[in-house]
Design an enzyme around this catalytic site. Structure first.
Site: not given
Ligand code: BES
Ligand code: ZN
Length: 598
Positions: A263, A287-288, A291, A310, A367, A375
């Site tokens: 995003e 979704h993006e 954001h 998220e 990460d 999410y």
């Protein structure tokens, strides 16, 4: 000393950067950025200033009047990188750092021409979330702080740069054969939203405020796929309030991009695997886009509050989906998400602290902690709050939440306090604390049902007892319906079954990667040789971790497919993004510990 983020050396007792002026020369030959950044402070600054950096070579640090600033680079921490401590002289307004990036900067992927659609020009893109911005520029790299920025990016002639910013002109570069692209980002952003890409790019306007960028070879397909973007922006504005970022542009990257989408404000980055040719994967764009409110306007304080970004965004994405395609489509989205959630909980274990919404990530690489839990568990909590408060009241709450926290970063606890103030009793009624601080999925998680969904799961569940969909049923399935059917089939099938599926549904030739990869997971995991060439093709070309992880894992089930996976990885990994290579290596690391077929 007051550290404010387990993933940053930023210290809240020290001066704050308010604005960055960046000058970046993109050196494709050495695979480095030759950089200069001026940090402008919120108030006259002095004394120690700790910045984040990773793999950077610092060439000089100076005040605006050219006085050298003493500095030291600390030891390399494998996760955080190196602390760069500056000793600022009294009362300065800015400091300039000259540096170069390392060829293996974790934020940057340098692609050779062979990895692009056009095969003639190199390509560069960044991916800064969660803590990689520091490998591109020395900054206070925490989501708790925000900066505006301006940038000058110099490239070889013929290439184009885009950033998470507004374009601010183009001029001849400092050397013959170079061009400098200027950018200006007037809205303050956390540094994980810094973004840069450069390559042989072309744009197509989709609406007065939206354009899609891609290599010329794919730009037409991209413009067709995302033609509905303006409708989505309008629907999103109705739900969440005015779009605050002026333009919503998108960049379609080469296939090694490790995510589905990112995003980056004003310039969402997207994987080309979304170009299914039937607009069936635009939920990632929804979704993006979402954001732009949840994440970019109201930002998680640290990676430990990642669900605020998220979870809210998945919920918002499904509200947009509902507004554009109706409630049935949204239910299918929730069902597909449930599968991802179940897999993540299974991967970590239901009692793992990583299945909490509020995580403790001191000493943990964000990460490595990444999964579908923030999410999908997060989105389920938001849906539960919505159901409990009632949609109208919740939508009003959401507007006041955006108003209150716009352009700031908040923690889970600040969210909870605001919720209790605006919707008293709701957090207690749903047991929000349990959702935040306890592992697993609470039993009051909302369940999403529809007749179409029941029919699909019943059909798939009956596979072993000989139940088969009719040709008419199959012909009537939308792409998400087919995906759900495949997701509910047994993970291992005999040759006859696989032949039947391939004959009836023509799966190996699909261009929708969600469907294709789900099929390849089943067929590859069943040692079904006819799909091996397609598996090789996908794993060689595509770097999206969402696809690499399950596909490589499925290949671990049989001796012959393990050998195939090892061979493909050996050949393809030099072209993988570092993040993708790491994920695959960890999946393959588990090959040896579990016997074939387990
Ligand atoms: N912000 C994420 C991608 C991300 C998260 C990058 C954490 C680095 C660290 C992005 O918005 C995202 O969630 N992408 C998903 C889209 C999907 C949920 C629709 C993806 O890439 O699959
Ligand atoms: Zn997201």
């Amino acid at each position: 000393m007051a550290l404010i983020d387990p993933h940053s050396y930023a210290d809240s007792d020290q001066p704050r950067t308010r604005h960055l002026a960046l000058d970046l020369v993109v050196d494709f030959t050495e695979r480095q950025l030759i950089g200069e950044v001026t940090l402008h402070f919120a108030a006259p600054a002095s004394g120690p200033l700790d910045l984040d950096s990773k793999g950077l070579k610092i060439r000089s640090v100076a005040t605006p009047s050219g006085v050298c600033v003493p500095h030291t680079l600390g030891p390399a921490d494998p996760i955080l990188g190196e602390r760069l401590r500056l000793e600022l002289p009294a009362g300065i307004s800015a400091v300039t750092i000259r540096y170069t990036t390392s060829p293996d900067a974790t934020a940057l992927q340098w692609l050779g021409p062979a990895q692009t659609a056009g095969r003639r020009h190199p390509f560069l893109f960044s991916q800064c979330q969660a803590i990689h911005a520091r490998s591109m520029v020395p900054v206070q790299d925490t989501a708790r702080l925000r900066v505006t920025y301006e940038a000058a990016v110099t490239l070889p002639d013929g290439l184009v740069a885009v950033m998470s910013a507004g374009p601010d002109g183009v001029r001849p570069g400092p050397r013959p054969g170079t061009t400098t692209f200027l950018f200006r980002m007037p809205q303050a952003i956390p540094t994980y939203l810094l973004a840069l890409a450069a390559g042989h790019l072309e744009g197509r306007d989709l609406s007065p405020r939206s354009r899609v960028w891609a290599e010329p070879e794919v730009v037409e397909a991209a413009a067709w796929e995302f033609a509905g973007i303006e409708e989505m922006i309008v629907k999103a504005e109705r739900l969440f309030g005015p779009y605050e970022w002026d333009r919503y542009d998108m960049l379609v990257l080469p296939p090694s991009f490790p995510y589905g989408g990112m995003e980056n404000p004003r310039m969402t980055f997207l994987t080309p695997t979304l170009l299914a040719g039937d607009r069936s994967l635009v939920d990632v764009v929804a979704h993006e886009l979402a954001h732009s409110w949840t994440g970019n306007l109201v930002t998680n304080a640290t990676a430990e509050d990642f669900w605020l970004n998220e979870g809210f965004t998945v919920w918002a994405e499904r509200r947009i989906l509902e507004a554009v395609h109706g409630p049935e489509a949204a239910v299918l989205g929730w069902a597909i998400g449930q599968k991802a959630l179940d897999e993540s909980v299974a991967r970590f274990g239901a009692t793992s602290p990583l299945t909490r919404l509020k995580t403790q990530l001191s000493g943990v690489d964000p990460d490595e902690a990444f999964s579908s839990i923030p999410y999908e568990k997060g989105a389920r909590l938001v849906a539960l709050l919505e159901r409990t408060a009632g949609r109208e009241a919740f939508d009003r709450f959401l507007r006041s939440y955006m108003d209150m926290f716009r352009f700031t970063s908040i923690s889970t606890e600040e969210f909870l306090a605001f919720l209790d103030e605006k919707l008293p009793g709701v957090s207690a009624a749903v047991g929000a604390r349990r959702w935040f601080y306890e592992a697993g999925l609470p039993e009051n998680a909302p369940v999403f049902r529809s007749a179409a969904l029941e029919e699909l799961t019943a059909l798939a569940g009956g596979w072993t007892t000989g139940v088969r969909p009719t040709p008419e049923q199959m012909a009537g399935w939308t792409p998400p319906e087919l995906l759900i059917y495949l997701q509910h089939l047994p993970r291992e099938l005999d040759r006859e079954s696989l032949d039947w599926l391939e004959r009836s549904l023509n799966l190996t030739a699909r261009g929708n990667y969600e469907i294709l990869v789900e099929w390849l997971v089943i067929a590859g995991g069943s040692d079904y040789k006819p799909v091996f060439p397609r598996i090789r093709e996908v794993l060689t070309r595509v770097g999206r971790m969402k696809y690499l992880r399950p596909l490589y894992a499925a290949l671990g089930r049989h001796e012959r497919t393990r050998a195939l996976a090892v061979e493909i990885f050996a050949a393809a990994s030099p072209t993988y993004h570092q993040l993708s290579a790491r994920v695959v290596a960890s999946v393959m690391g588990k090959y040896s510990s579990c016997p074939p077929g387990a």
